[in-house]
Design a protein around this motif. Structure first.
Motif, PDB file in Angstrom:
ATOM      1  N   ALA A 114       0.823  -1.211   0.000  1.00 22.17           N
ATOM      2  CA  ALA A 114       0.000   0.000   0.000  1.00 22.17           C
ATOM      3  C   ALA A 114       0.857   1.261   0.000  1.00 22.17           C
ATOM      4  N   ALA A 115       1.959   1.250   0.745  1.00 20.34           N
ATOM      5  CA  ALA A 115       2.858   2.417   0.765  1.00 20.34           C
ATOM      6  C   ALA A 115       3.475   2.643  -0.605  1.00 20.34           C
ATOM      7  N   ALA A 116       3.898   1.558  -1.256  1.00 23.22           N
ATOM      8  CA  ALA A 116       4.489   1.677  -2.588  1.00 23.22           C
ATOM      9  C   ALA A 116       3.483   2.215  -3.591  1.00 23.22           C
ATOM     10  N   ALA A 117       2.238   1.784  -3.475  1.00 20.98           N
ATOM     11  CA  ALA A 117       1.201   2.265  -4.399  1.00 20.98           C
ATOM     12  C   ALA A 117       0.876   3.728  -4.157  1.00 20.98           C
ATOM     13  N   GLU A 118       0.990   4.160  -2.909  1.00 22.06           N
ATOM     14  CA  GLU A 118       0.576   5.514  -2.544  1.00 22.06           C
ATOM     15  C   GLU A 118       1.659   6.563  -2.788  1.00 22.06           C
ATOM     16  N   ARG A 119       2.928   6.221  -2.554  1.00 21.40           N
ATOM     17  CA  ARG A 119       3.982   7.252  -2.621  1.00 21.40           C
ATOM     18  C   ARG A 119       5.324   6.655  -3.031  1.00 21.40           C
ATOM     19  N   ALA A 120       5.326   5.964  -4.154  1.00 17.88           N
ATOM     20  CA  ALA A 120       6.535   5.284  -4.625  1.00 17.88           C
ATOM     21  C   ALA A 120       7.680   6.248  -4.869  1.00 17.88           C
ATOM     22  N   GLU A 121       7.407   7.389  -5.497  1.00 17.26           N
ATOM     23  CA  GLU A 121       8.484   8.328  -5.813  1.00 17.26           C
ATOM     24  C   GLU A 121       9.129   8.873  -4.541  1.00 17.26           C
ATOM     25  N   GLU A 122       8.295   9.202  -3.574  1.00 16.62           N
ATOM     26  CA  GLU A 122       8.835   9.715  -2.311  1.00 16.62           C
ATOM     27  C   GLU A 122       9.711   8.675  -1.626  1.00 16.62           C
ATOM     28  N   VAL A 150      16.461  -3.736   1.726  1.00 17.98           N
ATOM     29  CA  VAL A 150      15.116  -3.193   1.576  1.00 17.98           C
ATOM     30  C   VAL A 150      14.206  -4.250   0.960  1.00 17.98           C
ATOM     31  N   LEU A 151      13.080  -4.494   1.599  1.00 15.59           N
ATOM     32  CA  LEU A 151      12.051  -5.382   1.064  1.00 15.59           C
ATOM     33  C   LEU A 151      10.948  -4.537   0.428  1.00 15.59           C
ATOM     34  N   VAL A 152      10.762  -4.683  -0.879  1.00 15.27           N
ATOM     35  CA  VAL A 152       9.713  -3.964  -1.598  1.00 15.27           C
ATOM     36  C   VAL A 152       8.817  -4.974  -2.301  1.00 15.27           C
ATOM     37  N   PRO A 153       7.561  -4.620  -2.553  1.00  9.38           N
ATOM     38  CA  PRO A 153       6.656  -5.583  -3.181  1.00  9.38           C
ATOM     39  C   PRO A 153       6.977  -5.808  -4.651  1.00  9.38           C
ATOM     40  N   ALA A 154       6.803  -7.034  -5.093  1.00  3.88           N
ATOM     41  CA  ALA A 154       6.831  -7.302  -6.522  1.00  3.88           C
ATOM     42  C   ALA A 154       5.546  -6.739  -7.122  1.00  3.88           C
ATOM     43  N   GLY A 155       5.628  -6.188  -8.316  1.00  7.67           N
ATOM     44  CA  GLY A 155       4.434  -5.603  -8.923  1.00  7.67           C
ATOM     45  C   GLY A 155       4.612  -4.134  -9.200  1.00  7.67           C
ATOM     46  N   PRO A 156       3.570  -3.458  -9.666  1.00  4.91           N
ATOM     47  CA  PRO A 156       3.675  -2.066 -10.118  1.00  4.91           C
ATOM     48  C   PRO A 156       4.198  -1.103  -9.055  1.00  4.91           C
ATOM     49  N   ASP A 196       7.836  -1.702  -8.604  1.00  6.49           N
ATOM     50  CA  ASP A 196       8.525  -1.238  -9.812  1.00  6.49           C
ATOM     51  C   ASP A 196       8.727   0.273  -9.774  1.00  6.49           C
ATOM     52  N   ALA A 197       7.703   0.989  -9.315  1.00  7.74           N
ATOM     53  CA  ALA A 197       7.792   2.441  -9.268  1.00  7.74           C
ATOM     54  C   ALA A 197       8.825   2.904  -8.234  1.00  7.74           C
ATOM     55  N   VAL A 198       8.899   2.206  -7.105  1.00 13.09           N
ATOM     56  CA  VAL A 198       9.925   2.535  -6.101  1.00 13.09           C
ATOM     57  C   VAL A 198      11.317   2.335  -6.690  1.00 13.09           C
ATOM     58  N   VAL A 214      20.701  -3.385  -0.934  1.00 17.47           N
ATOM     59  CA  VAL A 214      20.132  -4.563  -1.586  1.00 17.47           C
ATOM     60  C   VAL A 214      18.617  -4.430  -1.549  1.00 17.47           C
ATOM     61  N   VAL A 215      17.986  -4.555  -2.712  1.00 17.06           N
ATOM     62  CA  VAL A 215      16.520  -4.504  -2.814  1.00 17.06           C
ATOM     63  C   VAL A 215      16.007  -5.905  -3.105  1.00 17.06           C
ATOM     64  N   ALA A 216      15.204  -6.437  -2.189  1.00 19.93           N
ATOM     65  CA  ALA A 216      14.625  -7.766  -2.356  1.00 19.93           C
ATOM     66  C   ALA A 216      13.133  -7.613  -2.623  1.00 19.93           C
ATOM     67  N   ARG A 217      12.644  -8.258  -3.699  1.00 19.49           N
ATOM     68  CA  ARG A 217      11.242  -8.128  -4.116  1.00 19.49           C
ATOM     69  C   ARG A 217      10.441  -9.297  -3.557  1.00 19.49           C
ATOM     70  N   TYR A 218       9.432  -8.994  -2.724  1.00 22.88           N
ATOM     71  CA  TYR A 218       8.638 -10.050  -2.090  1.00 22.88           C
ATOM     72  C   TYR A 218       7.271 -10.193  -2.762  1.00 22.88           C
ATOM     73  N   ASP A 219       6.710 -11.405  -2.648  1.00 22.84           N
ATOM     74  CA  ASP A 219       5.397 -11.703  -3.232  1.00 22.84           C
ATOM     75  C   ASP A 219       4.271 -11.754  -2.204  1.00 22.84           C
ATOM     76  N   SER A 220       4.612 -11.852  -0.918  1.00 24.06           N
ATOM     77  CA  SER A 220       3.580 -11.974   0.108  1.00 24.06           C
ATOM     78  C   SER A 220       4.141 -11.554   1.455  1.00 24.06           C
ATOM     79  N   THR A 221       3.247 -11.290   2.403  1.00 23.16           N
ATOM     80  CA  THR A 221       3.697 -10.955   3.755  1.00 23.16           C
ATOM     81  C   THR A 221       4.345 -12.163   4.425  1.00 23.16           C
ATOM     82  N   ASP A 222       3.937 -13.355   4.032  1.00 26.86           N
ATOM     83  CA  ASP A 222       4.594 -14.551   4.568  1.00 26.86           C
ATOM     84  C   ASP A 222       6.060 -14.575   4.164  1.00 26.86           C
ATOM     85  N   GLU A 223       6.333 -14.160   2.935  1.00 20.63           N
ATOM     86  CA  GLU A 223       7.720 -14.119   2.471  1.00 20.63           C
ATOM     87  C   GLU A 223       8.521 -13.075   3.250  1.00 20.63           C
ATOM     88  N   ILE A 224       7.898 -11.949   3.548  1.00 23.17           N
ATOM     89  CA  ILE A 224       8.558 -10.944   4.385  1.00 23.17           C
ATOM     90  C   ILE A 224       8.952 -11.570   5.713  1.00 23.17           C
TER      91      ILE A 224
END
Length: 508
Positions: A257-265, A288-294, A297-299, A382-392
């Motif tokens: 939700a944070a990535a969707a709301e303010r990725a550039e910031e 850094v753990l960031v979500p896989a997906g749009p 990607d924007a972050v 290091v940026v790691a892309r996660y698919d779920s909160t379980d993966e986090i």
């Protein structure tokens, strides 16, 4: 055998600037420690200690232009950064003078006798005393605030403990200059200048932690060096407290939700934090753990742009530069690791910033990528892309202890929606300072600050920043059924010093 000279080196060129001192022999370390031990009595009066700290702050401010010039020549950190660091350094001295004046650091507790209690309670009176001479091991990346006039020195003097500083080889001239300022402050208020001394050399540092009159030690540096000194402190015939800050990955979790709301910031803030000071802050976000997906990607897109625009910088010395380049190469060669912006040699004496990326599943699956969960000192993350909160959760379970952990959430999550609270609960055991919607670089000097964390971030549960850092250099002692005339003034019923106390469990 001739003594080994200590040289000041310009990291911008790698050339020697001047010979500053000679490495101390074991015999010289012994003389310095014994002189410090003999000087303890001059720190007995709390008012004198407060005056010493304020005089030190004033004289450091007066010497500011010379101190900053020397520190910049040896560190390449730049006048702007060092001006701020000097202000922080003098603020620490004044803050600990205020701590002394206020007096609650003594933790005075008086329990009057109560024969009806079970078991019966005698008259008990408790407060804290200074441990003795403290060994301080200066940090490379803060030639002022974590060095000779740094927080360890300020807090130890505030507690009533003389200090012997093992100067860092990256800034010996700055160390000697600052020591001379502290000596002038001591002379100004009538304190023995031996309450602050400086020694140089690797062997001197080892001899220092082993000296029988050293009562405790504070260290800021690498895991390897800190662990060796920690082990030496524990192996002494009389072990001593060793408060070491060794290394930290400082993980960041960005929710979907944070990535969707303010990725550039988020991407821009991350880049600024990673590249600040050429990535040489102990609280740099290195994972850094960031979500896989749009949203993710924007972050990453914003992070790529911001890091690509950053300028190459000089590391504190060429050994660190070599280690940084080797560490990046080793990490980039791991299976499944991409390098969107290549960190590396920006020039003959500089390095450029960058970051590595991989699917978080690779970190959750096996130990092949464990190197990515270790600090790499310099401008890289290091940026790691996660698919779920379980993966986090799985990835976080594999992280070592840290100084900080950061959670980036959306406005709705900040208001209590979603899994933010659960993620915060997962991050809290990993670090001494937990941030929400901020960045860890920048450690405020404040009473509520905690700069420490689970091993290997630190070797103890104490803080090295903020007023409670003084607790590292004190020990409690209780007096039982002791006549009033024999008690220290701090513990007498009349409270002649006007100190805050707890009496029979209540403020009094």
């Amino acid at each position: 055998m001739a003594a080994t000279p200590v040289w000041s080196v310009d990291p911008r060129t790698g050339k020697q600037r001047e010979q500053v001192a000679l490495e101390a022999t074991t015999g010289e370390v012994d003389q310095v420690v014994r002189a410090a031990h003999a000087a303890r009595a001059s720190l007995t009066d709390r008012r004198v200690r407060a005056a010493l700290l304020r005089a030190a702050a004033d004289l450091l401010d007066e010497a500011g232009p010379h101190v900053i010039e020397a520190a910049d020549a040896e560190s390449a950190l730049g006048p702007g950064r060092l001006t701020g660091e000097l202000a922080r350094t003098t603020a620490q001295f004044r803050a600990f003078a205020d701590v002394i004046d206020e007096g609650s650091f003594l933790d005075i507790r008086i329990d009057h006798p109560d024969p009806a209690a079970t078991p019966p309670r005698p008259d008990l009176r408790r407060y804290k005393l200074p441990l003795g001479v403290v060994a301080v091991y200066a940090a490379s990346n803060f030639p002022l605030a974590f060095s000779v006039p740094g927080g360890d020195t300020a807090s130890a003097l505030a507690a009533g403990c003389p200090v012997v500083v093992k100067a860092h080889p990256d800034h010996p001239a700055t160390s000697e200059l600052c020591a001379s300022v502290l000596h002038r402050a001591a002379e100004q208020v009538g304190v023995d200048p031996a309450v602050v001394s400086v020694v140089h050399g690797f062997d001197a540092g080892v001899a220092l932690v082993k000296h029988p009159l050293i009562a405790a030690a504070g260290f800021t540096g690498s895991v390897r060096g800190g662990r060796a000194l920690f082990d030496a402190a524990a192996a002494r015939p009389v072990p001593i407290p060793f408060h070491g800050e060794l290394g930290s990955l400082n993980p960041v979790v960005v929710t979907e939700a944070a990535a969707a709301e303010r990725a550039e910031e988020i991407g821009a803030g991350l880049a600024a934090s990673v590249t600040l000071g050429t990535g040489q802050f102990c609280v740099k976000p290195g994972f850094v753990l960031v979500p896989a997906g749009p949203g993710g990607d924007a972050v990453v897109k914003e992070l790529t742009a911001a890091v690509s625009d950053s300028e190459a910088g000089v590391l504190l010395d060429h050994r660190m530069r070599d280690n940084f380049l080797a560490g990046v190469r080793e990490r980039a060669a791991l299976t499944g690791v991409d390098v969107p912006v290549t960190p590396g040699a920006g020039g003959e004496h500089t390095v450029s910033a960058g970051f590595l990326s991989l699917p978080a599943a690779l970190l959750a699956a096996d130990g092949e990528h464990d190197l990515l969960l270790e600090e790499c000192f310099g401008p890289v993350t290091v940026v790691a892309r996660y698919d779920s909160t379980d993966e986090i959760a799985v990835v976080l379970s594999r992280l070592p202890g840290n100084l900080t952990a950061t959670l980036q959430v959306s406005a709705a999550e900040a208001a209590g929606d979603g899994d933010a609270a659960a993620l915060l609960d997962r991050l809290t055991p990993l670090a001494g300072r937990v941030l929400v919607n901020g960045w860890p670089t920048g450690v405020a000097v404040a009473p509520a600050q905690h700069h420490g964390g689970p091993y290997p971030a630190t070797t103890s549960t104490s803080t090295s920043v903020g007023g409670t850092a003084i607790e590292r250099w004190l020990r409690p002692v209780a007096y039982q059924t002791t006549p009033e005339a024999l008690l220290p003034p701090e513990l007498r019923d009349a409270n002649p010093l006007g100190l805050p106390r707890r009496i029979d469990g209540l403020p009094g």
